[in-house]
Motif scaffolding. Sequence first.
Motif, short mmCIF file in Angstrom:
data_model
loop_
_atom_site.label_atom_id
_atom_site.label_comp_id
_atom_site.label_asym_id
_atom_site.label_seq_id
_atom_site.Cartn_x
_atom_site.Cartn_y
_atom_site.Cartn_z
N ALA A 18 7.44 -5.49 -3.21
CA ALA A 18 6.38 -4.48 -3.10
C ALA A 18 5.01 -5.15 -3.06
O ALA A 18 4.14 -4.76 -2.27
CB ALA A 18 6.46 -3.49 -4.26
N PHE A 21 4.88 -7.18 0.49
CA PHE A 21 4.96 -6.43 1.74
C PHE A 21 4.20 -5.11 1.74
O PHE A 21 4.08 -4.47 2.78
CB PHE A 21 6.42 -6.21 2.13
N ILE A 22 3.71 -4.68 0.59
CA ILE A 22 2.91 -3.46 0.53
C ILE A 22 1.52 -3.77 -0.02
O ILE A 22 0.51 -3.51 0.63
CB ILE A 22 3.61 -2.37 -0.32
N GLY A 23 1.48 -4.34 -1.22
CA GLY A 23 0.21 -4.59 -1.89
C GLY A 23 -0.72 -5.53 -1.15
O GLY A 23 -1.89 -5.20 -0.91
N LEU A 26 -1.99 -4.13 2.25
CA LEU A 26 -2.98 -3.07 2.02
C LEU A 26 -4.30 -3.65 1.55
O LEU A 26 -5.37 -3.18 1.94
CB LEU A 26 -2.47 -2.05 1.01
N VAL A 35 -3.70 -1.38 -5.34
CA VAL A 35 -2.25 -1.59 -5.37
C VAL A 35 -1.94 -2.95 -6.00
O VAL A 35 -1.05 -3.04 -6.86
CB VAL A 35 -1.64 -1.48 -3.96
#
Length: 95
Positions: A18, A21-23, A26, A35
């Motif tokens: 997470a 690949f997300i935080g 973003l 995040v």
Amino acid sequence: MIKFFKTIATLEGISFLALLFIGVPLKYTMDMEQVVKIMGPIHGFLFIAYIVLAIMLNSEHKWPTKKFVIICLASVIPFGTFYIENKYFKESANS
């Protein structure tokens, strides 16, 4: 103890993915640092818990050095903890 380690390994792996690949995307593409500020400490805690539990299990089960090193290194490789859980702890499903 192995069941708890497997749970922490899964959570550590999910938090790492997470964060990666997300935080991080973003943060750098949409300037959303919140995040990373939330996920970073959660992942840090889970990472430390994973390593401490690995050390405790190594002490308890007297793993070969190679196995212990691989288990510890897996925590810094994406998807590594999932591989470890499947390779070394699959047979311990009911532990």
